[in-house]
Scaffold this motif. Structure first.
Motif, PDB file in Angstrom:
ATOM      1  N   SER A 180      -7.940  -0.018   3.573  1.00  0.00           N
ATOM      2  CA  SER A 180      -8.546   0.024   2.248  1.00  0.00           C
ATOM      3  C   SER A 180      -7.474  -0.337   1.212  1.00  0.00           C
ATOM      4  O   SER A 180      -6.308   0.035   1.364  1.00  0.00           O
ATOM      5  CB  SER A 180      -9.132   1.411   1.986  1.00  0.00           C
ATOM      6  OG  SER A 180      -8.160   2.412   2.238  1.00  0.00           O
ATOM      7  N   LYS A 221       0.813  -1.214   0.000  1.00  0.00           N
ATOM      8  CA  LYS A 221       0.000   0.000   0.000  1.00  0.00           C
ATOM      9  C   LYS A 221       0.856   1.278   0.000  1.00  0.00           C
ATOM     10  O   LYS A 221       0.339   2.378  -0.191  1.00  0.00           O
ATOM     11  CB  LYS A 221      -0.910  -0.041   1.241  1.00  0.00           C
ATOM     12  CG  LYS A 221      -2.051   0.952   1.205  1.00  0.00           C
ATOM     13  CD  LYS A 221      -2.952   0.833   2.417  1.00  0.00           C
ATOM     14  CE  LYS A 221      -3.640   2.165   2.674  1.00  0.00           C
ATOM     15  NZ  LYS A 221      -4.830   2.411   1.890  1.00  0.00           N
ATOM     16  N   HIS A 266      -6.758  13.281   1.586  1.00  0.00           N
ATOM     17  CA  HIS A 266      -6.805  11.827   1.619  1.00  0.00           C
ATOM     18  C   HIS A 266      -7.879  11.463   0.634  1.00  0.00           C
ATOM     19  O   HIS A 266      -8.693  12.300   0.284  1.00  0.00           O
ATOM     20  CB  HIS A 266      -7.196  11.391   3.033  1.00  0.00           C
ATOM     21  CG  HIS A 266      -6.538  10.114   3.436  1.00  0.00           C
ATOM     22  ND1 HIS A 266      -5.379  10.089   4.141  1.00  0.00           N
ATOM     23  CD2 HIS A 266      -6.878   8.827   3.217  1.00  0.00           C
ATOM     24  CE1 HIS A 266      -5.041   8.821   4.358  1.00  0.00           C
ATOM     25  NE2 HIS A 266      -5.939   8.043   3.807  1.00  0.00           N
ATOM     26  N   TYR A 267      -7.899  10.246   0.184  1.00  0.00           N
ATOM     27  CA  TYR A 267      -8.923   9.820  -0.772  1.00  0.00           C
ATOM     28  C   TYR A 267      -8.864  10.693  -2.024  1.00  0.00           C
ATOM     29  O   TYR A 267      -9.869  10.969  -2.645  1.00  0.00           O
ATOM     30  CB  TYR A 267     -10.333   9.937  -0.177  1.00  0.00           C
ATOM     31  CG  TYR A 267     -10.472   9.408   1.227  1.00  0.00           C
ATOM     32  CD1 TYR A 267     -10.412   8.037   1.468  1.00  0.00           C
ATOM     33  CD2 TYR A 267     -10.653  10.256   2.305  1.00  0.00           C
ATOM     34  CE1 TYR A 267     -10.532   7.539   2.748  1.00  0.00           C
ATOM     35  CE2 TYR A 267     -10.779   9.762   3.589  1.00  0.00           C
ATOM     36  CZ  TYR A 267     -10.707   8.398   3.800  1.00  0.00           C
ATOM     37  OH  TYR A 267     -10.829   7.921   5.066  1.00  0.00           O
ATOM     38  N   SER A 273     -10.407   5.132  -2.234  1.00  0.00           N
ATOM     39  CA  SER A 273     -10.642   3.733  -1.849  1.00  0.00           C
ATOM     40  C   SER A 273     -11.325   2.960  -2.981  1.00  0.00           C
ATOM     41  O   SER A 273     -12.123   3.527  -3.722  1.00  0.00           O
ATOM     42  CB  SER A 273     -11.532   3.674  -0.607  1.00  0.00           C
ATOM     43  OG  SER A 273     -10.859   4.172   0.520  1.00  0.00           O
ATOM     44  N   ASN A 325      -6.119   0.550  -1.541  1.00  0.00           N
ATOM     45  CA  ASN A 325      -5.680   1.562  -2.508  1.00  0.00           C
ATOM     46  C   ASN A 325      -4.273   1.991  -2.133  1.00  0.00           C
ATOM     47  O   ASN A 325      -3.878   1.859  -0.973  1.00  0.00           O
ATOM     48  CB  ASN A 325      -6.614   2.790  -2.437  1.00  0.00           C
ATOM     49  CG  ASN A 325      -6.815   3.261  -1.008  1.00  0.00           C
ATOM     50  OD1 ASN A 325      -7.567   2.649  -0.256  1.00  0.00           O
ATOM     51  ND2 ASN A 325      -6.117   4.321  -0.611  1.00  0.00           N
TER      52      ASN A 325
HETATM   53 MG    MG Z   1      -7.953   4.073   3.655  1.00  0.00          MG
END
Ligand code: MG
Ligand code: TXA
Length: 339
Positions: free
Chosen positions: A144, A58, A239-240, A152, A146
């Motif tokens: 998650s 990750k 984030h994301y 995600s 990703n």
């Molecule tokens: Mg996450």
């Protein structure tokens, strides 16, 4: 672990697929698995070498702790001290999209918890994930699936696209029913329960079940605090994030292009009534009729799609203000954050 490209196997969620994936996990490998929220990158939580691979694949900093997924409360008592209050919420929300932070027991490797004395735990509801947990009899650490900081994954294809050269096995359980990560509730001080990440289980629902007020962490969008490891890194403001810049607009406002330059797309919260509602190059929507559950399920998929289309800017209409809408907006704000 070697750093060369891996060949990814996508296993179907048949009895045989589940069996093969369990064998991989028991042998100490990392596998991407479906949950009802998002896909997870799972490995044996009690095996440091498996956990280390999760961080490697990750590209996640070691200061960011992992959630441990379990199948039944007996397993949970092996890894965490269980306060009385937990019963009230376990009954109501597990299996389901709620992670609880509890005081950890010695058996949990420091790597999982990034050296903290607490551990995040969740009993997922996805039937395929549950059968992997039951058949392997493992506790599974899983963030998650990703690359760190990216959107995600809500289907197996998303995992293949962004981690396909770093990972060997994905179990395809179809698209995730919810599409947003679990709510995180800190219960290490049972008198003062605190939400660290908004999610599908709302503050109101938690307050009703716990019969006490629940604080929402003031640091929820404070990236500084996150850097010092004081709050959950999922609460980092950036984030994301998709690669395409996003501009957010209040729900119900016009998605005017204003000074946006180049190729611009708009994402409406619900399908516009008239096809000429937007003068963007392309128009998208999160839901047909304004249903928040549908919008939540489509959000990450649509953000990933935008990155493939090379827009210079995407203008997004936020969700209405209500518990699930607030969670969608929380993810949108992080996706739009520049730093
Ligand atoms: Mg996450
Ligand atoms: O829905 C979900 O929660 C998904 C699925 C796969 O279960 N998992 C997920 O994991 O979103 P992850 O690692 O992407 O986000 C978990 C967040 C991280 O921000 C982490 O910092 C926080 O939970 N966390 C984990 N353990 C913690 C702890 N002991 N104390 C504070 N925060 C913790």
């Amino acid at each position: 672990m070697g750093s060369g490209p891996k060949i990814i196997h996508v296993h179907q969620a048949s009895a045989d697929g589940v069996k093969q994936v369990c064998e991989q996990l028991i042998a100490g490998k990392v596998v991407a698995l479906p949950t009802e929220t998002v896909y997870g990158l799972a490995g044996n939580a009690l095996d440091t070498s498996s956990v280390r691979q999760i961080f490697d694949i990750k590209m996640r900093p070691l200061i960011d702790p992992l959630i441990v997924h379990f199948h039944n409360l007996n397993q949970l008592s092996r890894i965490a001290y269980i306060p009385d209050q937990l019963e009230k919420i376990a009954e109501k929300f597990w299996p389901g999209p709620l992670t609880v932070i509890l005081k950890k027991k010695e058996i949990v490797p420091d790597l999982v918890t990034a050296g903290r004395d607490s551990v995040g735990v969740r009993m997922p509801a996805h039937p395929v994930m549950r059968s992997v947990l039951q058949n392997s009899e493992l506790l599974l650490a899983a963030p998650s699936a990703n690359p760190f900081g990216y959107v995600s994954p809500t289907c197996a294809e998303h995992v293949v696209e962004s981690l396909g050269t770093r990972l060997e096995n994905v179990l395809d359980g179809g698209p995730c029913a919810i599409g947003l990560e679990s709510t995180i509730l800190e219960l290490t001080d049972p008198i003062h329960p605190k939400i660290l990440r908004l999610g599908p289980v709302s503050k109101q629902e938690l307050e009703k079940a716990l019969e006490t007020s629940v604080e929402v962490s003031a640091n929820i969008l404070d990236s500084e605090k996150q850097q010092t490891g004081l709050v959950a890194p999922g609460t980092l403001s950036k984030h994301y994030s998709p690669k395409t810049p996003l501009t957010l607009k209040e729900n119900g406002s016009l998605l005017a292009l204003g000074s946006s330059k180049g190729r611009v797309a708009t994402i409406h919260f619900q399908r516009p009534k008239s096809p000429s509602a937007s003068d963007a190059d392309e128009t998208y929507w999160l839901s047909e009729n304004g249903d928040e559950m549908e919008a939540a399920k489509n959000l990450f998929k649509l953000l990933r799609e935008m990155d493939k289309k090379d827009f210079d800017c995407v203008i997004v209409e936020m969700a209405p203000k209500n518990p699930l809408g607030d969670t969608i907006n929380d993810r949108l704000k992080r996706a739009a954050a520049k730093a």
